[in-house]
Design a protein around this motif. Structure first.
Motif, PDB file in Angstrom:
ATOM      1  N   GLY A 183     -13.919  11.937  -0.849  1.00  0.00           N
ATOM      2  CA  GLY A 183     -13.655  13.340  -1.132  1.00  0.00           C
ATOM      3  C   GLY A 183     -14.725  14.108  -1.874  1.00  0.00           C
ATOM      4  O   GLY A 183     -14.450  15.161  -2.409  1.00  0.00           O
ATOM      5  N   GLY A 184     -15.940  13.620  -1.915  1.00  0.00           N
ATOM      6  CA  GLY A 184     -16.997  14.364  -2.596  1.00  0.00           C
ATOM      7  C   GLY A 184     -18.250  14.430  -1.755  1.00  0.00           C
ATOM      8  O   GLY A 184     -18.252  14.048  -0.578  1.00  0.00           O
ATOM      9  N   VAL A 185     -19.303  14.910  -2.339  1.00  0.00           N
ATOM     10  CA  VAL A 185     -20.584  15.003  -1.646  1.00  0.00           C
ATOM     11  C   VAL A 185     -21.261  13.635  -1.593  1.00  0.00           C
ATOM     12  O   VAL A 185     -21.929  13.307  -0.624  1.00  0.00           O
ATOM     13  CB  VAL A 185     -21.501  16.031  -2.351  1.00  0.00           C
ATOM     14  CG1 VAL A 185     -22.835  16.126  -1.657  1.00  0.00           C
ATOM     15  CG2 VAL A 185     -20.819  17.385  -2.393  1.00  0.00           C
ATOM     16  N   ALA A 186     -21.074  12.821  -2.628  1.00  0.00           N
ATOM     17  CA  ALA A 186     -21.679  11.484  -2.649  1.00  0.00           C
ATOM     18  C   ALA A 186     -21.013  10.605  -1.595  1.00  0.00           C
ATOM     19  O   ALA A 186     -19.837  10.752  -1.289  1.00  0.00           O
ATOM     20  CB  ALA A 186     -21.544  10.849  -4.027  1.00  0.00           C
ATOM     21  N   VAL A 187     -21.782   9.692  -1.052  1.00  0.00           N
ATOM     22  CA  VAL A 187     -21.295   8.816   0.012  1.00  0.00           C
ATOM     23  C   VAL A 187     -20.874   7.455  -0.529  1.00  0.00           C
ATOM     24  O   VAL A 187     -19.900   6.873  -0.082  1.00  0.00           O
ATOM     25  CB  VAL A 187     -22.376   8.659   1.108  1.00  0.00           C
ATOM     26  CG1 VAL A 187     -21.981   7.627   2.140  1.00  0.00           C
ATOM     27  CG2 VAL A 187     -22.666  10.001   1.753  1.00  0.00           C
ATOM     28  N   LYS A 188     -21.628   6.940  -1.491  1.00  0.00           N
ATOM     29  CA  LYS A 188     -21.319   5.607  -2.005  1.00  0.00           C
ATOM     30  C   LYS A 188     -21.631   5.533  -3.492  1.00  0.00           C
ATOM     31  O   LYS A 188     -22.382   6.345  -4.030  1.00  0.00           O
ATOM     32  CB  LYS A 188     -22.115   4.533  -1.266  1.00  0.00           C
ATOM     33  CG  LYS A 188     -23.584   4.510  -1.609  1.00  0.00           C
ATOM     34  CD  LYS A 188     -24.281   3.292  -1.033  1.00  0.00           C
ATOM     35  CE  LYS A 188     -25.722   3.210  -1.395  1.00  0.00           C
ATOM     36  NZ  LYS A 188     -26.537   4.364  -1.133  1.00  0.00           N
ATOM     37  N   ALA A 189     -21.033   4.520  -4.110  1.00  0.00           N
ATOM     38  CA  ALA A 189     -21.359   4.180  -5.491  1.00  0.00           C
ATOM     39  C   ALA A 189     -21.879   2.752  -5.488  1.00  0.00           C
ATOM     40  O   ALA A 189     -21.292   1.872  -4.871  1.00  0.00           O
ATOM     41  CB  ALA A 189     -20.133   4.285  -6.387  1.00  0.00           C
ATOM     42  N   VAL A 190     -23.002   2.536  -6.143  1.00  0.00           N
ATOM     43  CA  VAL A 190     -23.489   1.188  -6.420  1.00  0.00           C
ATOM     44  C   VAL A 190     -23.108   0.932  -7.871  1.00  0.00           C
ATOM     45  O   VAL A 190     -23.368   1.762  -8.735  1.00  0.00           O
ATOM     46  CB  VAL A 190     -25.012   1.080  -6.214  1.00  0.00           C
ATOM     47  CG1 VAL A 190     -25.489  -0.345  -6.497  1.00  0.00           C
ATOM     48  CG2 VAL A 190     -25.402   1.511  -4.800  1.00  0.00           C
ATOM     49  N   TRP A 191     -22.473  -0.188  -8.125  1.00  0.00           N
ATOM     50  CA  TRP A 191     -21.942  -0.446  -9.456  1.00  0.00           C
ATOM     51  C   TRP A 191     -22.266  -1.871  -9.902  1.00  0.00           C
ATOM     52  O   TRP A 191     -22.551  -2.733  -9.087  1.00  0.00           O
ATOM     53  CB  TRP A 191     -20.422  -0.243  -9.489  1.00  0.00           C
ATOM     54  CG  TRP A 191     -19.693  -1.124  -8.521  1.00  0.00           C
ATOM     55  CD1 TRP A 191     -19.372  -0.831  -7.228  1.00  0.00           C
ATOM     56  CD2 TRP A 191     -19.231  -2.454  -8.753  1.00  0.00           C
ATOM     57  NE1 TRP A 191     -18.733  -1.900  -6.646  1.00  0.00           N
ATOM     58  CE2 TRP A 191     -18.633  -2.906  -7.555  1.00  0.00           C
ATOM     59  CE3 TRP A 191     -19.265  -3.314  -9.846  1.00  0.00           C
ATOM     60  CZ2 TRP A 191     -18.078  -4.183  -7.440  1.00  0.00           C
ATOM     61  CZ3 TRP A 191     -18.712  -4.585  -9.725  1.00  0.00           C
ATOM     62  CH2 TRP A 191     -18.115  -4.994  -8.532  1.00  0.00           C
ATOM     63  N   PHE A 192     -22.207  -2.059 -11.205  1.00  0.00           N
ATOM     64  CA  PHE A 192     -22.236  -3.411 -11.767  1.00  0.00           C
ATOM     65  C   PHE A 192     -21.340  -3.424 -12.986  1.00  0.00           C
ATOM     66  O   PHE A 192     -21.043  -2.381 -13.576  1.00  0.00           O
ATOM     67  CB  PHE A 192     -23.658  -3.875 -12.113  1.00  0.00           C
ATOM     68  CG  PHE A 192     -24.273  -3.181 -13.289  1.00  0.00           C
ATOM     69  CD1 PHE A 192     -24.016  -3.609 -14.587  1.00  0.00           C
ATOM     70  CD2 PHE A 192     -25.109  -2.097 -13.111  1.00  0.00           C
ATOM     71  CE1 PHE A 192     -24.572  -2.962 -15.682  1.00  0.00           C
ATOM     72  CE2 PHE A 192     -25.678  -1.446 -14.194  1.00  0.00           C
ATOM     73  CZ  PHE A 192     -25.409  -1.880 -15.475  1.00  0.00           C
ATOM     74  N   GLU A 193     -20.903  -4.609 -13.331  1.00  0.00           N
ATOM     75  CA  GLU A 193     -20.130  -4.807 -14.541  1.00  0.00           C
ATOM     76  C   GLU A 193     -20.754  -5.931 -15.350  1.00  0.00           C
ATOM     77  O   GLU A 193     -21.289  -6.889 -14.788  1.00  0.00           O
ATOM     78  CB  GLU A 193     -18.677  -5.155 -14.223  1.00  0.00           C
ATOM     79  CG  GLU A 193     -17.918  -4.024 -13.595  1.00  0.00           C
ATOM     80  CD  GLU A 193     -16.458  -4.324 -13.341  1.00  0.00           C
ATOM     81  OE1 GLU A 193     -15.743  -3.379 -12.973  1.00  0.00           O
ATOM     82  OE2 GLU A 193     -16.019  -5.482 -13.515  1.00  0.00           O
ATOM     83  N   LEU A 194     -20.685  -5.783 -16.654  1.00  0.00           N
ATOM     84  CA  LEU A 194     -21.082  -6.849 -17.564  1.00  0.00           C
ATOM     85  C   LEU A 194     -19.910  -7.064 -18.509  1.00  0.00           C
ATOM     86  O   LEU A 194     -19.533  -6.155 -19.263  1.00  0.00           O
ATOM     87  CB  LEU A 194     -22.341  -6.477 -18.342  1.00  0.00           C
ATOM     88  CG  LEU A 194     -22.901  -7.563 -19.255  1.00  0.00           C
ATOM     89  CD1 LEU A 194     -23.298  -8.809 -18.466  1.00  0.00           C
ATOM     90  CD2 LEU A 194     -24.104  -7.047 -20.030  1.00  0.00           C
ATOM     91  N   ARG A 195     -19.295  -8.240 -18.395  1.00  0.00           N
ATOM     92  CA  ARG A 195     -18.194  -8.568 -19.304  1.00  0.00           C
ATOM     93  C   ARG A 195     -18.756  -8.686 -20.717  1.00  0.00           C
ATOM     94  O   ARG A 195     -19.866  -9.152 -20.922  1.00  0.00           O
ATOM     95  CB  ARG A 195     -17.523  -9.876 -18.881  1.00  0.00           C
ATOM     96  CG  ARG A 195     -16.729  -9.771 -17.596  1.00  0.00           C
ATOM     97  CD  ARG A 195     -15.916 -11.040 -17.317  1.00  0.00           C
ATOM     98  NE  ARG A 195     -16.585 -12.269 -17.691  1.00  0.00           N
ATOM     99  CZ  ARG A 195     -17.338 -13.007 -16.855  1.00  0.00           C
ATOM    100  NH1 ARG A 195     -17.518 -12.633 -15.615  1.00  0.00           N
ATOM    101  NH2 ARG A 195     -17.903 -14.112 -17.290  1.00  0.00           N
TER     102      ARG A 195
END
Length: 139
Positions: free
Chosen positions: A112-124
């Motif tokens: 629903g926005g202009v962006a197509v994808k999110a690249v993400w990371f998590e650090l516990r």
């Protein structure tokens, strides 16, 4: 704590994005060993987005009791590629750093926005790579 900022689609925007992320992470109380890993990985994601993707680029930071999650959204359909470049290569290590130093990472479609994808990371918060923990400032 959740925060987000827009990032200009230029390599000159990487340092300000890194500083913004560091300030938010410090405000959230992230410990020094994790802070340095997180800032490095923020820099890698933002660099990839402004160098290889399409605008708009947005940086999001979300810190809770268990983990820190960082997302960078952009307008490109291509997913990042995990490479293992030879030592003589001048680049191509960003996703490799994210893969090796984060607890988990991936891509998700943006709805629903202009962006197509999110690249993400998590650090516990209980997961700091041992090789980097020894370089963290001592409290």
């Amino acid at each position: 704590m959740r925060a987000e900022t827009s990032v200009a689609p230029a390599l000159s925007a990487v340092a300000p994005a890194r500083r913004w992320a560091r300030e938010r992470l410090v405000e959230a109380g992230v410990e020094p060993a994790r802070l340095e890993v997180l800032v490095l990985l923020v820099s890698e994601l933002v660099t990839n987005a402004v160098a290889h993707a399409d605008p708009p680029v947005t940086l999001r930071v979300d810190v809770d009791d268990v983990r820190t999650r960082v997302e960078v959204t952009d307008g490109a359909r291509e997913d990042p590629v995990l490479r293992n470049p030879p030592p003589s290569a001048l680049g191509g290590r960003g996703v490799m750093f994210v893969d090796r130093l984060s607890s988990s990472w991936g891509t998700t479609p943006e709805e629903g926005g202009v962006a197509v994808k999110a690249v993400w990371f998590e650090l516990r918060h209980d997961d700091v790579p041992a090789d980097l923990a020894r370089f963290a400032p001592q409290a």
